[in-house]
Design an enzyme around this catalytic site. Structure first.
Site, PDB file in Angstrom:
ATOM      1  N   HIS A   1      -5.932   2.843   0.906  1.00  0.00           N
ATOM      2  CA  HIS A   1      -5.189   3.972   1.489  1.00  0.00           C
ATOM      3  C   HIS A   1      -5.954   4.718   2.589  1.00  0.00           C
ATOM      4  O   HIS A   1      -5.406   5.009   3.647  1.00  0.00           O
ATOM      5  CB  HIS A   1      -4.799   4.968   0.399  1.00  0.00           C
ATOM      6  CG  HIS A   1      -4.218   4.335  -0.820  1.00  0.00           C
ATOM      7  ND1 HIS A   1      -3.229   3.376  -0.744  1.00  0.00           N
ATOM      8  CD2 HIS A   1      -4.476   4.500  -2.138  1.00  0.00           C
ATOM      9  CE1 HIS A   1      -2.908   2.991  -1.982  1.00  0.00           C
ATOM     10  NE2 HIS A   1      -3.657   3.655  -2.834  1.00  0.00           N
TER      11      HIS A   1
ATOM     12  N   ASP B   1       0.907  -1.144   0.000  1.00  0.00           N
ATOM     13  CA  ASP B   1       0.000   0.000   0.000  1.00  0.00           C
ATOM     14  C   ASP B   1       0.938   1.184   0.000  1.00  0.00           C
ATOM     15  O   ASP B   1       1.559   1.480   1.020  1.00  0.00           O
ATOM     16  CB  ASP B   1      -0.876  -0.002   1.264  1.00  0.00           C
ATOM     17  CG  ASP B   1      -1.907   1.117   1.211  1.00  0.00           C
ATOM     18  OD1 ASP B   1      -1.529   2.254   0.873  1.00  0.00           O
ATOM     19  OD2 ASP B   1      -3.088   0.861   1.487  1.00  0.00           O
ATOM     20  N   HIS B   2       1.098   1.854  -1.154  1.00  0.00           N
ATOM     21  CA  HIS B   2       2.205   2.802  -1.215  1.00  0.00           C
ATOM     22  C   HIS B   2       2.024   4.013  -0.297  1.00  0.00           C
ATOM     23  O   HIS B   2       2.967   4.725  -0.036  1.00  0.00           O
ATOM     24  CB  HIS B   2       2.590   3.177  -2.647  1.00  0.00           C
ATOM     25  CG  HIS B   2       1.471   3.670  -3.483  1.00  0.00           C
ATOM     26  ND1 HIS B   2       0.739   2.855  -4.304  1.00  0.00           N
ATOM     27  CD2 HIS B   2       0.955   4.893  -3.594  1.00  0.00           C
ATOM     28  CE1 HIS B   2      -0.182   3.575  -4.900  1.00  0.00           C
ATOM     29  NE2 HIS B   2      -0.083   4.810  -4.487  1.00  0.00           N
TER      30      HIS B   2
HETATM   31  P1  NAD Z   1       2.235  -1.909 -17.445  1.00  0.00           P
HETATM   32  O1  NAD Z   1       1.106  -2.277 -18.321  1.00  0.00           O
HETATM   33  O2  NAD Z   1       3.018  -0.692 -17.731  1.00  0.00           O
HETATM   34  O3  NAD Z   1       3.287  -3.110 -17.417  1.00  0.00           O
HETATM   35  C1  NAD Z   1       2.900  -4.454 -17.461  1.00  0.00           C
HETATM   36  C2  NAD Z   1       4.124  -5.352 -17.609  1.00  0.00           C
HETATM   37  O4  NAD Z   1       3.682  -6.704 -17.634  1.00  0.00           O
HETATM   38  C3  NAD Z   1       4.925  -5.147 -18.888  1.00  0.00           C
HETATM   39  O5  NAD Z   1       6.288  -5.312 -18.569  1.00  0.00           O
HETATM   40  C4  NAD Z   1       4.456  -6.306 -19.786  1.00  0.00           C
HETATM   41  O6  NAD Z   1       5.438  -6.725 -20.703  1.00  0.00           O
HETATM   42  C5  NAD Z   1       4.250  -7.374 -18.770  1.00  0.00           C
HETATM   43  N1  NAD Z   1       3.317  -8.407 -19.223  1.00  0.00           N
HETATM   44  C6  NAD Z   1       2.012  -8.268 -19.554  1.00  0.00           C
HETATM   45  N2  NAD Z   1       1.484  -9.470 -19.903  1.00  0.00           N
HETATM   46  C7  NAD Z   1       2.479 -10.370 -19.754  1.00  0.00           C
HETATM   47  C8  NAD Z   1       2.566 -11.785 -19.937  1.00  0.00           C
HETATM   48  N3  NAD Z   1       1.500 -12.525 -20.314  1.00  0.00           N
HETATM   49  N4  NAD Z   1       3.739 -12.382 -19.677  1.00  0.00           N
HETATM   50  C9  NAD Z   1       4.812 -11.663 -19.277  1.00  0.00           C
HETATM   51  N5  NAD Z   1       4.792 -10.346 -19.084  1.00  0.00           N
HETATM   52  C10 NAD Z   1       3.647  -9.703 -19.344  1.00  0.00           C
HETATM   53  O7  NAD Z   1       1.666  -1.891 -15.950  1.00  0.00           O
HETATM   54  P2  NAD Z   1       2.199  -1.067 -14.675  1.00  0.00           P
HETATM   55  O8  NAD Z   1       1.660   0.307 -14.722  1.00  0.00           O
HETATM   56  O9  NAD Z   1       3.672  -1.226 -14.574  1.00  0.00           O
HETATM   57  O10 NAD Z   1       1.465  -1.784 -13.458  1.00  0.00           O
HETATM   58  C11 NAD Z   1       1.790  -3.084 -12.998  1.00  0.00           C
HETATM   59  C12 NAD Z   1       0.983  -3.385 -11.743  1.00  0.00           C
HETATM   60  O11 NAD Z   1       1.278  -2.448 -10.732  1.00  0.00           O
HETATM   61  C13 NAD Z   1      -0.519  -3.323 -11.924  1.00  0.00           C
HETATM   62  O12 NAD Z   1      -1.101  -4.293 -11.094  1.00  0.00           O
HETATM   63  C14 NAD Z   1      -0.885  -1.939 -11.430  1.00  0.00           C
HETATM   64  O13 NAD Z   1      -2.215  -1.883 -10.958  1.00  0.00           O
HETATM   65  C15 NAD Z   1       0.116  -1.785 -10.309  1.00  0.00           C
HETATM   66  N6  NAD Z   1       0.447  -0.405  -9.969  1.00  0.00           N
HETATM   67  C16 NAD Z   1       1.119   0.398 -10.844  1.00  0.00           C
HETATM   68  C17 NAD Z   1       1.487   1.693 -10.483  1.00  0.00           C
HETATM   69  C18 NAD Z   1       2.263   2.581 -11.412  1.00  0.00           C
HETATM   70  O14 NAD Z   1       2.758   3.615 -10.951  1.00  0.00           O
HETATM   71  N7  NAD Z   1       2.410   2.259 -12.666  1.00  0.00           N
HETATM   72  C19 NAD Z   1       1.144   2.178  -9.221  1.00  0.00           C
HETATM   73  C20 NAD Z   1       0.439   1.340  -8.338  1.00  0.00           C
HETATM   74  C21 NAD Z   1       0.111   0.056  -8.729  1.00  0.00           C
END
Ligand code: NAD
Length: 490
Positions: A241, A178-179
């Site tokens: 949060h 939970d950031h």
């Molecule tokens: P994103 O879509 O940018 O990245 C997804 C990653 O998963 C990519 O590297 C993609 O290549 C990989 N991927 C997708 N399908 C795949 C598969 N079948 N096999 C292997 N790799 C696969 O997503 P994100 O923004 O980095 O978010 C990731 C998680 O973190 C999510 O659950 C999101 O809710 C959570 N999150 C993200 C942030 C943020 O700041 N981006 C903040 C809080 C939570």
């Protein structure tokens, strides 16, 4: 200063989270010497990349995040390896295991492994199952799973997800992020409460009138329309949060500041939270959705006109609520929470409003005395302000509001550690205090499910607040009914 060694596997290593948060925060740990030389990272994602290309990406991501020099960046990046792998494809987990064993040896990681799932939640179950079945979790040292939000969509789906990851990891090996719990001032709630003689004696229903927790954003839904349509502010912000902040504010002093004791006090708060039954939802909760308006001087569209959003969408982008905690300490003290997108300002703040003194001796000046407030600024500014009344020079017999402020960022602006850096460091050291336990997740979902189920049944009158405003009028009415108002957030 402990220096943990581990092999870290990042699933989703080409994604936004990995590039914007994880690589830069690992670098900061490395640069400060908080990460031993005995670490290696395996990035996993679908795209084909060589180790060299991946290392270049890592360097770029660190460089675009870092404000000052990064002389040892090549050395840092040399610890990164890449494995192209579709996580739904069973075959390549075997290869991943071999790679891990090789790197364990090469970097002498003591067989410690951290699995970081930086991917969409629908893959969490599959990955956990494979890690277990294909021997990746057979380790000599510790094994830990770091998992991002959202943890489920409601209690039922959260349970299913939990059962899946529990096939490979025990509860104490699961680090649910939970950031907000990584934020400096959220961590400070505990210190302010339990390291000062002047607050804890007043921290109850005899002296506190109400507590207000606000987290507002100026941004709209941006590119996250598809995700947000199925989530909304209640699931995206309140379940995790907002309720975490309430739990930290309301918990009893733990007998020790360790993971187990703090979590068990937080769980008790969540258990004491009064359930908002179907027929009471409209009395205690307000939902909103932004319409068009002016944001930072620019005209912006309403939520229903955003990319990937249903033009009739019933999804809330704003929630205000009144929470009651039925225990000895808090009976009768409302905790008001409020969160929304496209609001007037970007701010996360806690206001603790103390009760009025028994008698106002300064009424002759025709002013009402301001109540004492303790304001905890979480972001973007970090600090504490205590609102008092005092007499200013020349103002005989007159009580004027004064503020005592401590600004956290003012002192060491550049080095303010990012939340992810602290969370990663905690995970490597095995400190799960600032991650959420399953019991907390389950209790907060069951609280929130009552509200979302009620809202799903009824079509809301959206949009009901203008972009760039302080949310719908009903949110002010919620407090006005109790003779109170929201303290301004900016
Ligand atoms: P994103 O879509 O940018 O990245 C997804 C990653 O998963 C990519 O590297 C993609 O290549 C990989 N991927 C997708 N399908 C795949 C598969 N079948 N096999 C292997 N790799 C696969 O997503 P994100 O923004 O980095 O978010 C990731 C998680 O973190 C999510 O659950 C999101 O809710 C959570 N999150 C993200 C942030 C943020 O700041 N981006 C903040 C809080 C939570």
């Amino acid at each position: 200063n402990e220096k943990p060694s581990a092999l870290i596997m990042i699933f989703g290593a080409t994604g936004d989270l990995a590039n914007r948060k994880l690589f830069p925060s690992l670098y900061r740990l490395f640069e400060k010497g908080n990460l031993s030389e005995n670490f290696a990272v395996i990035g996993v994602a679908r795209r084909e990349l060589s180790n060299e290309q991946f290392q270049e990406n890592v360097k770029k991501s660190v460089q675009s995040a870092a404000s000052n020099g990064n002389s040892n960046i090549d050395e840092f990046a040399s610890h990164f390896y890449y494995h192209s792998h579709d996580v739904t494809d069973s075959v390549s987990y075997g290869y991943l295991r071999e790679m891990a064993v090789r790197l364990d040896e090469q970097y002498q990681t003591n067989g410690n492994r951290i699995f970081y799932l930086a991917m969409a939640p629908e893959f969490f179950g599959t990955i956990a199952t494979h890690l277990n079945e294909d021997g990746l979790t057979d380790v000599k040292g510790f094994k830990r799973l770091v998992i991002e939000k959202p943890f489920g969509h409601d209690l039922q789906s959260a349970k299913e997800l939990n059962n899946q990851i529990r096939t490979a990891f025990s509860e104490d090996e699961i680090y649910r992020i939970d950031h907000y719990l990584g934020k400096e001032m959220v961590r400070n709630i505990e210190v302010i409460r339990f390291a000062n003689a002047i607050f804890e004696p007043l921290w109850n229903n005899r002296y506190i009138s109400n507590i207000q927790v606000t987290s507002s954003e100026t941004l709209g839904v941006e590119e996250r329309g598809r995700y947000y349509e199925n989530s909304g502010a209640l699931r995206d912000m309140v379940q995790n949060h907002m309720l975490q902040m309430v739990a930290l504010l309301a918990m009893e002093p733990p007998i020790k500041l360790n993971t187990e004791e703090i979590r068990s006090e937080k769980v008790k708060v969540l258990r004491a939270m009064r359930t908002v039954k179907d027929d009471k939802v409209d009395k205690y909760f307000v939902r909103g959705q932004y319409g068009e308006g002016i944001n930072n001087g620019e005209k912006v569209p309403g939520y229903r006109n955003e990319h990937m959003v249903d033009p009739q969408s019933n999804t809330e982008t704003f929630v205000a609520g009144k929470l009651l905690i039925d225990n000895f300490r808090w009976a009768g003290v409302p905790f008001y929470i409020r969160t929304g997108k496209r609001m007037k300002s970007k701010s996360t703040k806690i206001v603790v409003q103390f009760k009025d003194i028994p008698m106002n001796l300064y009424y002759k000046t025709e002013q009402t005395l301001n109540p004492n407030l303790l304001v905890i600024h979480i972001q973007p500014e970090e600090g504490i302000t205590l609102h008092l009344n005092a007499q200013k020079t020349g103002n005989h017999m007159n009580a004027t509001p004064v503020k005592l402020s401590y600004a956290n960022t003012g002192i060491d602006g550049i080095n303010t550690p990012e939340a992810y850096e602290k969370l990663l460091y905690d995970c490597m050291r095995g400190d799960a205090t600032n991650f959420t336990h399953w019991d907390e997740v389950a209790l907060s979902w069951s609280f929130v499910d009552n509200i979302s189920q009620h809202w799903q049944k009824t079509q809301a009158h959206f949009p009901n607040y203008e972009s760039g405003s302080a949310g719908p009028k009903e949110s002010d009415v919620l407090l006005a009914k109790d003779g109170l108002f929201w303290w301004p957030i900016d």
